[in-house]
Design an enzyme around this catalytic site. Structure first.
Site, short mmCIF file in Angstrom:
data_model
loop_
_atom_site.label_atom_id
_atom_site.label_comp_id
_atom_site.label_asym_id
_atom_site.label_seq_id
_atom_site.Cartn_x
_atom_site.Cartn_y
_atom_site.Cartn_z
N HIS A 167 5.80 -13.18 8.74
CA HIS A 167 6.37 -12.70 10.22
C HIS A 167 4.89 -13.78 10.94
O HIS A 167 4.97 -13.95 12.18
CB HIS A 167 7.49 -11.54 9.74
CG HIS A 167 6.36 -10.59 9.71
ND1 HIS A 167 5.78 -10.84 8.27
CD2 HIS A 167 5.58 -9.90 10.60
CE1 HIS A 167 4.88 -9.37 8.21
NE2 HIS A 167 4.71 -8.89 9.62
N ASP B 237 2.39 -7.04 18.09
CA ASP B 237 3.06 -5.93 17.53
C ASP B 237 4.31 -5.88 16.37
O ASP B 237 5.29 -7.45 16.17
CB ASP B 237 3.60 -5.45 18.41
CG ASP B 237 4.12 -3.74 18.18
OD1 ASP B 237 3.34 -3.07 17.20
OD2 ASP B 237 4.97 -3.42 18.69
N TYR C 202 3.53 -2.36 5.03
CA TYR C 202 5.32 -2.45 3.90
C TYR C 202 5.13 -3.21 2.00
O TYR C 202 5.47 -3.17 1.96
CB TYR C 202 5.74 -1.97 5.23
CG TYR C 202 6.08 -0.93 5.33
CD1 TYR C 202 6.77 -0.01 5.13
CD2 TYR C 202 6.31 -1.05 6.72
CE1 TYR C 202 7.00 1.39 5.94
CE2 TYR C 202 6.40 -0.08 7.85
CZ TYR C 202 6.40 1.41 7.59
OH TYR C 202 6.94 2.36 8.19
N PHE D 181 -0.99 -4.79 3.26
CA PHE D 181 -1.28 -2.95 4.04
C PHE D 181 -0.13 -3.35 4.26
O PHE D 181 1.79 -3.47 4.05
CB PHE D 181 -2.26 -3.30 4.79
CG PHE D 181 -1.46 -4.02 5.91
CD1 PHE D 181 -1.08 -3.73 7.41
CD2 PHE D 181 -1.78 -5.74 6.31
CE1 PHE D 181 -0.94 -4.77 8.29
CE2 PHE D 181 -1.28 -6.73 7.46
CZ PHE D 181 -1.45 -6.16 8.26
N ASN E 220 -6.66 -3.37 14.08
CA ASN E 220 -6.69 -3.50 12.45
C ASN E 220 -7.60 -4.76 12.20
O ASN E 220 -6.96 -6.01 12.14
CB ASN E 220 -4.98 -3.58 12.40
CG ASN E 220 -4.44 -3.71 11.58
OD1 ASN E 220 -4.98 -4.22 10.37
ND2 ASN E 220 -3.48 -3.02 10.87
#
Length: 202
Positions: free
Chosen positions: A186, A78, A160, A158, A19
């Site tokens: 986060h 994750d 949400y 990117f 990503n």
């Protein structure tokens, strides 16, 4: 070479992700502290499967895959969005909530559709990092609470980001600069714990 320079030189870490957005965020967060290597840097073109049912499991799958194959210090993460009124959805399935993996527009549209007429907009982002450092696995978690907007706002970030407004702010993540977002996000909080660990254990 000074002590700090030696520490930085020792801290070469592979980030087990394909990503590009995540890579950019973490590179900005660790700049000057860690030499971050991408999967491309180690000539790994593998699509690492995310078959876990928890953030911890998926993060661990990624880091263990790279460590077992390349024997390099590495970490995987994750992340996901959890919405109180949707019983924690989309959660671990955040990237493919609308079906196709990584279709951010469709994922956002599904969230907004599912929250139509719902007064409770409380939500939070979670990131879990699995670090394998000298053969031992360590976990770091970061969270940020906020609310889901009723429409998209902003063009940065990117996922949400255009519908998530963190508590204490009147703008979404997608309206923030990368530097602003990294301070409170986060992922930024989880990465800060990762960096603290590395500085203490390098």
């Amino acid at each position: 070479m000074g002590t700090n320079e030696k520490l930085i030189a020792m801290q070469q870490l592979v980030f087990a992700t394909n990503n590009a957005h995540k890579l950019t965020e973490v590179q900005a967060a660790v700049a000057g502290k860690i030499k971050l290597l991408s999967l491309n840097d180690i000539n790994c073109n593998d699509d690492i499967p995310e078959t876990g049912t928890t953030f911890i499991a998926n993060a661990s799958i990624k880091s263990r895959y790279i460590y077992n194959k390349f024997a390099l210090n590495c970490f995987g993460d994750d992340s996901g969005l959890e919405i109180e009124a949707l019983n924690g959805e989309p959660g671990v399935y955040s990237a493919r909530y609308a079906g196709k993996h990584g279709n951010h527009a469709a994922n956002n549209a599904r969230v907004l559709q599912n929250l139509q007429g719902v007064a409770n907009r409380k939500a939070w982002f979670i990131t879990v990092i699995s670090l394998i450092w000298n053969g031992e696995e360590h976990f770091f978690e970061g969270t940020v609470e906020g609310t889901i907007r009723e429409e998209l706002s902003g063009s940065e970030g990117f996922g949400y980001d255009p519908i998530f407004q963190p508590d204490g702010y009147d703008i979404t993540f997608a309206e923030m600069t990368l530097e602003q977002k990294n301070v409170i996000s986060h992922r930024g909080r989880a990465v800060a714990k990762l960096v603290d660990f590395l500085m203490a254990n390098a």
